[in-house]
Scaffold this motif. Sequence first.
Motif, PDB file in Angstrom:
ATOM      1  N   GLN A  45      10.180  46.631 -56.302  1.00 46.02           N
ATOM      2  CA  GLN A  45       9.743  47.619 -55.307  1.00 46.02           C
ATOM      3  C   GLN A  45       8.257  47.960 -55.387  1.00 46.02           C
ATOM      4  OE1 GLN A  45      11.734  48.602 -53.022  1.00 46.02           O
ATOM      5  NE2 GLN A  45      13.816  48.356 -53.795  1.00 46.02           N
ATOM      6  N   HIS A  46       7.447  47.199 -56.105  1.00 43.20           N
ATOM      7  CA  HIS A  46       6.091  47.654 -56.401  1.00 43.20           C
ATOM      8  C   HIS A  46       4.999  46.772 -55.799  1.00 43.20           C
ATOM      9  CE1 HIS A  46       8.032  50.424 -59.115  1.00 43.20           C
ATOM     10  NE2 HIS A  46       8.594  49.414 -59.768  1.00 43.20           N
ATOM     11  N   LEU A  47       5.315  46.038 -54.719  1.00 47.80           N
ATOM     12  CA  LEU A  47       4.285  45.227 -54.083  1.00 47.80           C
ATOM     13  C   LEU A  47       3.290  46.110 -53.350  1.00 47.80           C
ATOM     14  CD1 LEU A  47       6.184  42.183 -52.494  1.00 47.80           C
ATOM     15  CD2 LEU A  47       4.847  42.240 -54.602  1.00 47.80           C
ATOM     16  N   CYS A  48       2.032  45.645 -53.334  1.00 53.10           N
ATOM     17  CA  CYS A  48       1.023  46.336 -52.539  1.00 53.10           C
ATOM     18  C   CYS A  48       0.169  45.314 -51.807  1.00 53.10           C
ATOM     19  CB  CYS A  48       0.170  47.267 -53.397  1.00 53.10           C
ATOM     20  SG  CYS A  48      -0.844  46.447 -54.634  1.00 53.10           S
ATOM     21  N   CYS A  49      -0.521  45.779 -50.803  1.00 49.06           N
ATOM     22  CA  CYS A  49      -1.302  44.915 -49.923  1.00 49.06           C
ATOM     23  C   CYS A  49      -2.491  44.323 -50.688  1.00 49.06           C
ATOM     24  CB  CYS A  49      -1.786  45.727 -48.728  1.00 49.06           C
ATOM     25  SG  CYS A  49      -2.804  44.785 -47.576  1.00 49.06           S
ATOM     26  N   PRO A  50      -2.675  43.003 -50.620  1.00 44.52           N
ATOM     27  CA  PRO A  50      -3.801  42.395 -51.343  1.00 44.52           C
ATOM     28  C   PRO A  50      -5.154  42.704 -50.707  1.00 44.52           C
ATOM     29  CG  PRO A  50      -2.666  40.747 -50.037  1.00 44.52           C
ATOM     30  CD  PRO A  50      -1.836  41.995 -49.943  1.00 44.52           C
ATOM     31  N   LEU A  51      -5.153  43.264 -49.497  1.00 42.98           N
ATOM     32  CA  LEU A  51      -6.413  43.572 -48.825  1.00 42.98           C
ATOM     33  C   LEU A  51      -6.896  44.998 -49.092  1.00 42.98           C
ATOM     34  CD1 LEU A  51      -5.786  41.839 -45.379  1.00 42.98           C
ATOM     35  CD2 LEU A  51      -7.142  40.996 -47.309  1.00 42.98           C
ATOM     36  N   ASP A  52      -5.967  45.963 -49.147  1.00 39.45           N
ATOM     37  CA  ASP A  52      -6.397  47.352 -49.311  1.00 39.45           C
ATOM     38  C   ASP A  52      -5.661  48.099 -50.419  1.00 39.45           C
ATOM     39  OD1 ASP A  52      -3.876  47.920 -48.179  1.00 39.45           O
ATOM     40  OD2 ASP A  52      -4.720  48.054 -46.169  1.00 39.45           O
ATOM     41  N   ASN A 106      -9.697  34.653 -50.776  1.00 39.24           N
ATOM     42  CA  ASN A 106      -9.549  34.634 -52.230  1.00 39.24           C
ATOM     43  C   ASN A 106      -9.162  33.261 -52.768  1.00 39.24           C
ATOM     44  OD1 ASN A 106     -10.151  37.321 -52.216  1.00 39.24           O
ATOM     45  ND2 ASN A 106      -8.072  38.040 -52.571  1.00 39.24           N
ATOM     46  N   LYS A 107      -9.017  32.288 -51.890  1.00 37.47           N
ATOM     47  CA  LYS A 107      -8.721  30.925 -52.323  1.00 37.47           C
ATOM     48  C   LYS A 107     -10.001  30.212 -52.721  1.00 37.47           C
ATOM     49  CE  LYS A 107      -4.578  29.758 -49.612  1.00 37.47           C
ATOM     50  NZ  LYS A 107      -4.018  28.766 -48.671  1.00 37.47           N
ATOM     51  N   ARG A 108      -9.918  29.467 -53.811  1.00 34.04           N
ATOM     52  CA  ARG A 108     -11.070  28.661 -54.220  1.00 34.04           C
ATOM     53  C   ARG A 108     -10.980  27.233 -53.706  1.00 34.04           C
ATOM     54  NH1 ARG A 108     -12.198  30.422 -60.537  1.00 34.04           N
ATOM     55  NH2 ARG A 108     -12.558  32.647 -60.128  1.00 34.04           N
ATOM     56  N   SER A 109      -9.816  26.863 -53.186  1.00 37.07           N
ATOM     57  CA  SER A 109      -9.635  25.545 -52.594  1.00 37.07           C
ATOM     58  C   SER A 109      -8.551  25.650 -51.536  1.00 37.07           C
ATOM     59  CB  SER A 109      -9.243  24.504 -53.659  1.00 37.07           C
ATOM     60  OG  SER A 109      -7.963  24.799 -54.196  1.00 37.07           O
ATOM     61  N   LYS A 110      -8.366  24.589 -50.772  1.00 41.73           N
ATOM     62  CA  LYS A 110      -7.371  24.595 -49.706  1.00 41.73           C
ATOM     63  C   LYS A 110      -5.959  24.676 -50.256  1.00 41.73           C
ATOM     64  CE  LYS A 110      -5.910  21.988 -45.618  1.00 41.73           C
ATOM     65  NZ  LYS A 110      -6.141  20.766 -44.793  1.00 41.73           N
ATOM     66  N   ASP A 111      -5.717  24.049 -51.401  1.00 37.76           N
ATOM     67  CA  ASP A 111      -4.372  24.014 -51.992  1.00 37.76           C
ATOM     68  C   ASP A 111      -4.489  24.289 -53.487  1.00 37.76           C
ATOM     69  OD1 ASP A 111      -1.654  23.687 -52.224  1.00 37.76           O
ATOM     70  OD2 ASP A 111      -1.686  21.498 -52.171  1.00 37.76           O
ATOM     71  N   ASN A 121      -6.301  39.298 -58.601  1.00 32.66           N
ATOM     72  CA  ASN A 121      -6.101  40.402 -57.660  1.00 32.66           C
ATOM     73  C   ASN A 121      -4.596  40.550 -57.448  1.00 32.66           C
ATOM     74  OD1 ASN A 121      -6.509  42.412 -55.734  1.00 32.66           O
ATOM     75  ND2 ASN A 121      -6.738  40.924 -54.066  1.00 32.66           N
ATOM     76  N   LEU A 122      -3.918  41.093 -58.451  1.00 29.84           N
ATOM     77  CA  LEU A 122      -2.460  41.180 -58.397  1.00 29.84           C
ATOM     78  C   LEU A 122      -2.016  42.123 -57.275  1.00 29.84           C
ATOM     79  CD1 LEU A 122      -1.690  41.503 -62.220  1.00 29.84           C
ATOM     80  CD2 LEU A 122      -1.267  39.493 -60.780  1.00 29.84           C
ATOM     81  N   PRO A 123      -1.139  41.660 -56.376  1.00 22.97           N
ATOM     82  CA  PRO A 123      -0.653  42.522 -55.293  1.00 22.97           C
ATOM     83  C   PRO A 123       0.472  43.444 -55.776  1.00 22.97           C
ATOM     84  CG  PRO A 123       0.300  40.350 -55.060  1.00 22.97           C
ATOM     85  CD  PRO A 123      -0.615  40.283 -56.256  1.00 22.97           C
TER      86      PRO A 123
END
Length: 283
Positions: A7-14, A48-53, A150-152
Amino acid sequence: MNIIPFQHLCCPLDGLPLALADRSWRCSAGHCYDSARQGYTHLLPVQNKRSKDPGDSKDMVAARQRFLNGGYYRPIAEAVSRQVLADDPQDLPLACLDAGSGEGYYLRQLAETEGDGTLALMGLDISKWAVLAAAKQDRRVCWVVGSNANLPVASDSLDRLLCLFGFPVYDEFARVLKPGGKLIQVDAGADHLRQLREIVYPSLKPRDQGQKPVPPGFERLTSETVRFELALQEPEAIADLLAMTPHLYRASAEGRTRAAGLKTLTVTVEVVVQSFGRITGSH
């Protein structure tokens, strides 16, 4: 174990809490993240991706899944589960994140541990192939594509955090763990897979045999070395072991050829399982 929803997910943007409705996670600012039909959620913003995959490839994940499901590393999984459940208050659920969960073997083993406790489990990996493989094998866990940097996950929300052969980001780990929460870390020991490394490399660099420094914001609780000999009797298992490690890509062509010619191999497995407690007021 009794497994309940995480139950502890949060938005990775804000950083706002996420709530699930109609297979979509939404925050109060209007950001929306759909849950895939396979049973996972993508919470890694493209910026936040350093590569495509990023992360482990599909082939590397498949090799790790075959090898771990063969039970070869079960003693490591048992040691990790013991640390997670040590001092477990039976009347309270434990919220546990595996940061760098791969295809989910260690969380599945934890969920299958005998006992009356209650767990809310989340597995996170930057590789979409790893998270997809994990979700296909167990829907009881909240599987997320995301980054340790950046843990969501909401601050001060976790009782346990696992970092197994992974890439620790200690300031983030301290942020999401409750005061007194426990970080359980597994690292390769000095002799880990020595026989395989002797085959694929022309020479071995000495490994640090001492304990790793205590990470900032934590205190050391326990340290246990898990060591055993592993007899691999099939070339396929040897190939999978090599493919699931960085050694396949670091080895020379000659080293990979020598490994490919092996019919059997006995290797030493040696890992250090350490637990650290988050210090109150450490973030």
